[in-house]
Design a protein around this motif. Sequence first.
Motif, PDB file in Angstrom:
ATOM      1  N   GLY A  44       0.806  -1.223   0.000  1.00 50.80           N
ATOM      2  CA  GLY A  44       0.000   0.000   0.000  1.00 50.80           C
ATOM      3  C   GLY A  44       0.839   1.274   0.000  1.00 50.80           C
ATOM      4  N   PHE A  47       1.989   1.781  -3.479  1.00 53.65           N
ATOM      5  CA  PHE A  47       0.911   2.235  -4.361  1.00 53.65           C
ATOM      6  C   PHE A  47       0.550   3.698  -4.092  1.00 53.65           C
ATOM      7  CE2 PHE A  47      -0.143  -2.286  -5.273  1.00 53.65           C
ATOM      8  CZ  PHE A  47      -0.139  -2.177  -6.652  1.00 53.65           C
ATOM      9  N   GLY A 241      -5.632  -8.194  -0.486  1.00 55.57           N
ATOM     10  CA  GLY A 241      -4.470  -7.668   0.232  1.00 55.57           C
ATOM     11  C   GLY A 241      -3.485  -8.781   0.519  1.00 55.57           C
ATOM     12  N   ARG A 242      -2.303  -8.339   0.986  1.00 56.78           N
ATOM     13  CA  ARG A 242      -1.257  -9.342   1.196  1.00 56.78           C
ATOM     14  C   ARG A 242      -1.652 -10.323   2.300  1.00 56.78           C
ATOM     15  NH1 ARG A 242       2.193  -6.690   5.309  1.00 56.78           N
ATOM     16  NH2 ARG A 242       1.552  -4.515   5.399  1.00 56.78           N
ATOM     17  N   LYS A 247      -3.374  -9.262   8.872  1.00 58.62           N
ATOM     18  CA  LYS A 247      -4.428  -8.911   7.920  1.00 58.62           C
ATOM     19  C   LYS A 247      -5.661  -9.801   8.123  1.00 58.62           C
ATOM     20  CE  LYS A 247      -2.526  -5.520   5.528  1.00 58.62           C
ATOM     21  NZ  LYS A 247      -3.120  -4.166   5.435  1.00 58.62           N
ATOM     22  N   VAL A 267      -7.386 -12.614  -2.544  1.00 62.91           N
ATOM     23  CA  VAL A 267      -6.586 -12.033  -3.631  1.00 62.91           C
ATOM     24  C   VAL A 267      -5.386 -11.332  -3.002  1.00 62.91           C
ATOM     25  CG1 VAL A 267      -6.587 -10.456  -5.599  1.00 62.91           C
ATOM     26  CG2 VAL A 267      -8.668 -11.720  -5.009  1.00 62.91           C
ATOM     27  N   GLY A 268      -4.201 -11.801  -3.338  1.00 61.90           N
ATOM     28  CA  GLY A 268      -2.989 -11.234  -2.733  1.00 61.90           C
ATOM     29  C   GLY A 268      -2.019 -12.351  -2.422  1.00 61.90           C
ATOM     30  N   GLY A 298      -3.774 -15.469  -5.579  1.00 64.31           N
ATOM     31  CA  GLY A 298      -2.418 -14.927  -5.725  1.00 64.31           C
ATOM     32  C   GLY A 298      -2.463 -13.422  -5.940  1.00 64.31           C
ATOM     33  N   PHE A 299      -1.285 -12.834  -6.191  1.00 65.85           N
ATOM     34  CA  PHE A 299      -1.223 -11.383  -6.399  1.00 65.85           C
ATOM     35  C   PHE A 299      -1.793 -11.048  -7.779  1.00 65.85           C
ATOM     36  CE2 PHE A 299       0.448  -7.327  -7.618  1.00 65.85           C
ATOM     37  CZ  PHE A 299       0.418  -6.597  -6.431  1.00 65.85           C
ATOM     38  N   ARG A 300      -2.653 -10.060  -7.866  1.00 66.98           N
ATOM     39  CA  ARG A 300      -3.293  -9.689  -9.139  1.00 66.98           C
ATOM     40  C   ARG A 300      -3.052  -8.220  -9.465  1.00 66.98           C
ATOM     41  NH1 ARG A 300      -5.042 -14.004 -12.197  1.00 66.98           N
ATOM     42  NH2 ARG A 300      -5.068 -15.697 -10.682  1.00 66.98           N
ATOM     43  N   MET A 303      -7.010  -5.429  -9.958  1.00 72.21           N
ATOM     44  CA  MET A 303      -7.879  -5.403  -8.772  1.00 72.21           C
ATOM     45  C   MET A 303      -9.309  -4.963  -9.081  1.00 72.21           C
ATOM     46  SD  MET A 303      -6.468  -6.509  -6.050  1.00 72.21           S
ATOM     47  CE  MET A 303      -6.731  -5.720  -4.482  1.00 72.21           C
ATOM     48  N   GLU A 321      -5.694  -0.943  11.496  1.00 71.73           N
ATOM     49  CA  GLU A 321      -5.151  -0.715  10.148  1.00 71.73           C
ATOM     50  C   GLU A 321      -4.781   0.771  10.027  1.00 71.73           C
ATOM     51  OE1 GLU A 321      -5.365  -3.148   7.282  1.00 71.73           O
ATOM     52  OE2 GLU A 321      -3.919  -1.624   6.646  1.00 71.73           O
ATOM     53  N   GLY A 324      -5.726   1.548   4.941  1.00 73.22           N
ATOM     54  CA  GLY A 324      -6.500   0.471   4.305  1.00 73.22           C
ATOM     55  C   GLY A 324      -6.954   0.867   2.910  1.00 73.22           C
ATOM     56  N   ARG A 325      -6.008   0.873   1.983  1.00 71.86           N
ATOM     57  CA  ARG A 325      -6.340   1.256   0.603  1.00 71.86           C
ATOM     58  C   ARG A 325      -7.409   0.334   0.017  1.00 71.86           C
ATOM     59  NH1 ARG A 325      -3.263   4.241  -2.628  1.00 71.86           N
ATOM     60  NH2 ARG A 325      -3.787   2.894  -4.384  1.00 71.86           N
ATOM     61  N   VAL A 326      -7.323  -0.967   0.366  1.00 75.37           N
ATOM     62  CA  VAL A 326      -8.269  -1.909  -0.231  1.00 75.37           C
ATOM     63  C   VAL A 326      -9.722  -1.534   0.086  1.00 75.37           C
ATOM     64  CG1 VAL A 326      -6.744  -3.917  -0.466  1.00 75.37           C
ATOM     65  CG2 VAL A 326      -7.908  -3.498   1.705  1.00 75.37           C
ATOM     66  N   GLU A 329     -10.711   1.159  -2.355  1.00 73.65           N
ATOM     67  CA  GLU A 329     -10.787   0.536  -3.689  1.00 73.65           C
ATOM     68  C   GLU A 329     -12.095  -0.261  -3.822  1.00 73.65           C
ATOM     69  OE1 GLU A 329      -5.937   0.128  -4.301  1.00 73.65           O
ATOM     70  OE2 GLU A 329      -7.094  -1.624  -3.734  1.00 73.65           O
TER      71      GLU A 329
END
Length: 413
Positions: A44, A47, A241-242, A247, A267-268, A298-300, A303, A321, A324-326, A329
Amino acid sequence: MNRTLTTDEAALAAPSFISEAASKAEPIAVPSVLFVDQSGQLGGAEFSLLPLAVRWTAHREVLLLSDGPFRQRLESMQVKVHLTLEASVSKINKEALHLNWFFALPGILRQVRAIARHARQFDILFLNTQKALVLGALGKPLHRKKIIWHLHDIMTREHFGFFQRLIVKWITRYAVDHIVANSRASAVSLVDLIKCPPESVPVVHNGVDVDEFSRTDGEDAGTIRQLLGLPDEVHLIGLFGRLAPWKGQHIALEALALLPDMHLVLVGSALFGEQAYVESLRRQATRLGVEQRLHFAGFRDDMPAWMKAVDVILHTSTEPEPFGRVIIEGMAAGRPVIAAAAGGVVEIVRHRKNGWLVPPGNPATLADAIETLRAAPELARRLADQALLDVQQHFSLDAYVARMTDAIIRVAC
Ligand code: UDP
Ligand code: GLC
C-alpha cells in the motif's frame, strides 16, 4: 534544479498553495524530489507513492532499497529508479531489529552515505517507509536537504518495539522537516510518541482513481468467476491484500465455515516472507472443511475486475489498520464493504451509511454481517452506492496528489 510551473499547469495541479501563488501571478517553483522507499514489493505504501512520483512535474527519481516489481512498475511509467542494495540491511525487520542492526552497521553506514550522495542532486528528500526514514535522515549532515516523511504506520507499542520507537522519536525531532500521515490514527500515534502539537502532523488520506475501478464491466466479472469454476449465482466473498497474520485472513476462513453455501476468494500473496502463514491458512481450511469453497488467487494486477467479481468485500485486520487502501478501492468498485473497526478504517467507513463495521478478530460477528447483507440486497446496494459517492468526494486520486504536492512544495519554501 527547480522547474517553474506555468499558470495553466499550476491551475491544473491546483493544490491550495500553488493556486494561491498562481492567483497572485507569482512564478511557482516546483522542487526536485528524491523519493525513497525500502521495498521492491507492491504494498500500500508503494501504491500511494506511485502516482505522486509519476505525476511529479519537476525532476524526480525513486531510490529503492530493494529490487522487485515496484521498480518495474515505476520504470514502465517512465519514472527513473535508482537502486541502493545492502543485503544485511534488507534483513533487518521490526521483530528482529535489536538482534540484527549491530551486525548490519557497516551496511547501514554505506546505505546512509549512498542515499546522501544521491540526495545532493535534489531539493527535497521524501521518505516513504520506516527504513527509508532512518537511513535518509541519518545522512542529513551529509546531504543537508529538507526531509519530508510520509507516515504509513501506527506508531504504538503494539506495532513497534521500544528501540524503533526511540529512533523514530529522535530522528523526527532533529532531522525531519515535515511529516504527513496517512490517517488520523497514524498521526495521533506519532503525536503521542514524539509529544509534538497535533497540527505538526497533518493528515492526507490516500486516494484512488475511481474511473479505473468503474471502467471494468460485468464481462470481466464473469470471466473471473469462470476462472474460479464458479457459477454466477454463488455468493462470493472477497478479501484483498497481502497474506499476513495481522491482515486476518484466518478470521475470514472461520467466518466462511459458518456460511455453508458461500465461497471466499483471497486475492494477494505473502509479500514479506509470510509463507508459514499461507501454509497455516491451507491447514486451517482443511481442518474447517472449507477447502472446496476457498480460492487463493495470488497477487493480481487487475484489482478492479476482481473486486467487481465478488458480492461483498471484507477487511479483517486484527490490529488497527493504519489506513487500508483496499477499503477505498472496494468502495470505488461499487461493492459493499465490511471492515474491522479500528485505526484509520473508521475515518473511511461509516457503519450502515457507506459500509458495515465489525469488531476486529470476531468471526461470528463477521459471518452475521455477511449474512445480513446477503439477506438484504437493497441495503447492500444502498451502502455501496453511498460508498462510491464518498470515495469520489473524499478519496479521489486527484485530491490526494494535489494535497501531497502542496505539502512537498511547502517544505521547499
Ligand atoms: N494489491 C494488488 N494486488 C493484489 C493484492 C493487493 O494490487 O493481489 C494492492 C491493493 O490494490 C492495494 C494494496 O495492494 O492498493 C494494499 O494496500 P493496503 O493499504 O490495503 O494494505 P497494505 O498491504 O499496504 O498494508
Ligand atoms: C501501509 C498501511 C496501510 C495503508 C498504506 C498506504 O501499508 O499498512 O494501512 O493503507 O500504508 O498508506
